[in-house]
Design an enzyme around this catalytic site. Structure first.
Site, PDB file in Angstrom:
ATOM      1  N   GLU A 192       0.822  -1.212   0.000  1.00 17.28           N
ATOM      2  CA  GLU A 192       0.000   0.000   0.000  1.00 17.28           C
ATOM      3  C   GLU A 192       0.857   1.264   0.000  1.00 17.28           C
ATOM      4  OE1 GLU A 192      -2.946   0.252  -0.705  1.00 17.28           O
ATOM      5  OE2 GLU A 192      -3.644  -1.807  -0.481  1.00 17.28           O
TER       6      GLU A 192
ATOM      7  N   TYR B  27      -6.401   6.955   3.611  1.00 14.45           N
ATOM      8  CA  TYR B  27      -6.601   5.843   2.681  1.00 14.45           C
ATOM      9  C   TYR B  27      -5.887   4.582   3.165  1.00 14.45           C
ATOM     10  CZ  TYR B  27      -5.422   2.516  -0.821  1.00 14.45           C
ATOM     11  OH  TYR B  27      -5.227   1.321  -1.453  1.00 14.45           O
TER      12      TYR B  27
ATOM     13  N   ASP C 267      -9.609   5.784  -2.570  1.00 11.12           N
ATOM     14  CA  ASP C 267      -8.458   6.272  -3.337  1.00 11.12           C
ATOM     15  C   ASP C 267      -8.997   6.953  -4.594  1.00 11.12           C
ATOM     16  OD1 ASP C 267      -9.364   4.206  -4.894  1.00 11.12           O
ATOM     17  OD2 ASP C 267      -7.369   3.570  -5.494  1.00 11.12           O
TER      18      ASP C 267
ATOM     19  N   CYS D 187     -19.362  -3.135 -17.103  1.00 11.17           N
ATOM     20  CA  CYS D 187     -19.428  -2.749 -15.696  1.00 11.17           C
ATOM     21  C   CYS D 187     -20.599  -3.396 -14.969  1.00 11.17           C
ATOM     22  CB  CYS D 187     -19.538  -1.230 -15.589  1.00 11.17           C
ATOM     23  SG  CYS D 187     -19.577  -0.655 -13.879  1.00 11.17           S
TER      24      CYS D 187
ATOM     25  N   CYS E 228     -25.681   3.347 -12.540  1.00 14.57           N
ATOM     26  CA  CYS E 228     -24.769   4.487 -12.707  1.00 14.57           C
ATOM     27  C   CYS E 228     -25.501   5.712 -13.258  1.00 14.57           C
ATOM     28  CB  CYS E 228     -23.608   4.110 -13.619  1.00 14.57           C
ATOM     29  SG  CYS E 228     -22.375   5.419 -13.761  1.00 14.57           S
TER      30      CYS E 228
END
Length: 368
Positions: free
Chosen positions: A52, A135, A153, A215, A221
């Site tokens: 990370e 984060y 993020d 997706c 969306c």
DNA sequence: CATACGTGGAG
DNA sequence: TCTCCAAGTAT
């Protein structure tokens, strides 16, 4: 304010979205060196943390070899804590954002020391460690310890901005996007959910040409429905980069060693090695003024060409002057044989300068 | 809230 | 050539 905030933090509709995303993740998850697969033992917090930190503002492809090298050299937090800082900086050279390497080392020493070799499993405790921000604390808590944490993020910001058609430009929209991500995050499998959101952003919900047909969240969306997915998230335009200039001094001893010096601990390229140079400034350097900044009195000769490099917030143009050193009695800096350069903590811009010095002195003939 | 802080790949 | 941007943090 929110253009389209959900009335409730966790509606049934959001929950089904999370379920669909996890199902997609189970089918499409990329195999990454730091990622465990279903059925594997739990992720090693050291590896999660190391990956990370490396992945902060850095692509998966770039991180790959560095992660493998670090893990081979320092397989656990105690080994990393025991390493000299300069070894860590050398191994980090080329990855950029060098404060990360210094914080990584400090963090390893805190965990290996006062924390008894065990990474904290709570966000609030992780947040206290150097190099771990909002984060990263959430990512470690979720991925390494299975805790519900809101992992946001750049990928997640993009996915959420499109999902809820948030038209406020970044960075002003950050708080709202975090709230919306919170509403989406399930109690179970928070680590997988976080990685699924990031994978979705990295492979499907792309910045320029989102692949909406692939997706799993397309039906939900709002940006897609409005036909503006590609234009989100909006961003505040950034200031133009100024150009800074310097003269670098390529000083070679009779035995072929090159003069390097260490940069100050803080600031740009902090703690890394460099080819000695004038200060970096916008105004070009007249010869007489550069001469005064040289690390030694010598017959300096300007090499042909220019080294260009772009940093986050400015362009950099370097002219290289070369000379032969009469002796190695120079205070500031140390001499390194050309064969030894690979073992120095040299950032990319310095490797560019060295490559230029090497080729140009070879073309022109040593010096004098 | 704004700015400093690296590098490399894509379009 | 140039802009954008990538699993952000510290101040």
């Amino acid at each position: 304010m929110a253009s389209v905030a959900p009335s409730k933090p966790r509606s049934p509709q959001d929950y089904r979205g999370a379920e669909r995303l996890l199902a997609w993740y189970d089918r499409h998850a990329r195999t990454l060196p730091w990622r465990t697969r279903q059925g594997d033992p739990p992720a090693d917090p050291y590896r999660v943390w190391l990956s990370e930190i490396m992945l902060q503002q850095t692509t998966v492809v770039t991180v790959g070899p560095y992660f493998a090298d670090f893990l081979a050299r320092w397989p656990n937090v105690a080994a990393l804590a025991a390493a000299p800082l300069d070894d860590v900086l050398t191994a980090w050279a080329g990855l950029g954002y060098y404060a990360r390497a210094r914080n990584l080392h400090r963090c390893a020493q805190m965990v290996a020391g006062e924390l008894g070799g065990v990474f904290p499993d709570r966000e609030a405790e992780l947040l206290k460690l150097p190099g771990i921000g909002r984060y990263t604390a959430a990512a470690i808590a979720a991925i390494a310890f299975g805790q519900r944490a809101v992992v946001v993020d750049g990928n997640v910001e993009r996915v959420v901005a499109r999902l809820f058609k948030v038209e406020t430009p970044l960075p002003a929209a950050k708080a709202e996007l975090h709230r919306l991500a919170d509403g989406l995050t399930p109690e179970q499998r928070a680590g997988d959910f976080a990685q699924a959101m990031m994978d979705l952003g990295a492979t499907v919900c792309l910045p320029r040409r989102p692949k909406c047909l692939l997706c799993p969240l397309e039906a939900d969306c709002q940006a897609k429905a409005a036909g503006i997915a590609q234009g989100l998230p909006r961003r505040q335009s950034k200031a133009a980069k100024p150009t800074r200039r310097a003269v670098a001094f390529w000083l070679m001893a009779a035995d072929g060693a090159l003069l390097l010096r260490r940069r100050p601990e803080k600031g740009l390229l902090g703690g890394m090695m460099e080819v000695p140079s004038t200060p970096w400034r916008e105004a070009p350097w007249p010869a007489a003024e550069a001469q005064a900044a040289a690390p030694a009195a010598a017959e300096w000769r300007e090499l042909p060409g220019l080294v260009r490099h772009t940093f986050t917030h400015f362009h950099f143009e370097v002219t290289v002057w070369a000379a032969r050193a009469q002796s190695k009695a120079i205070d500031a800096g140390h001499w390194v044989s050309l064969d030894g350069l690979a073992d120095e903590a040299l950032p990319t811009v310095m490797r560019k300068i060295i490559a230029h010095g090497l080729t140009q002195t070879a073309v022109v003939g040593r010096d004098d």
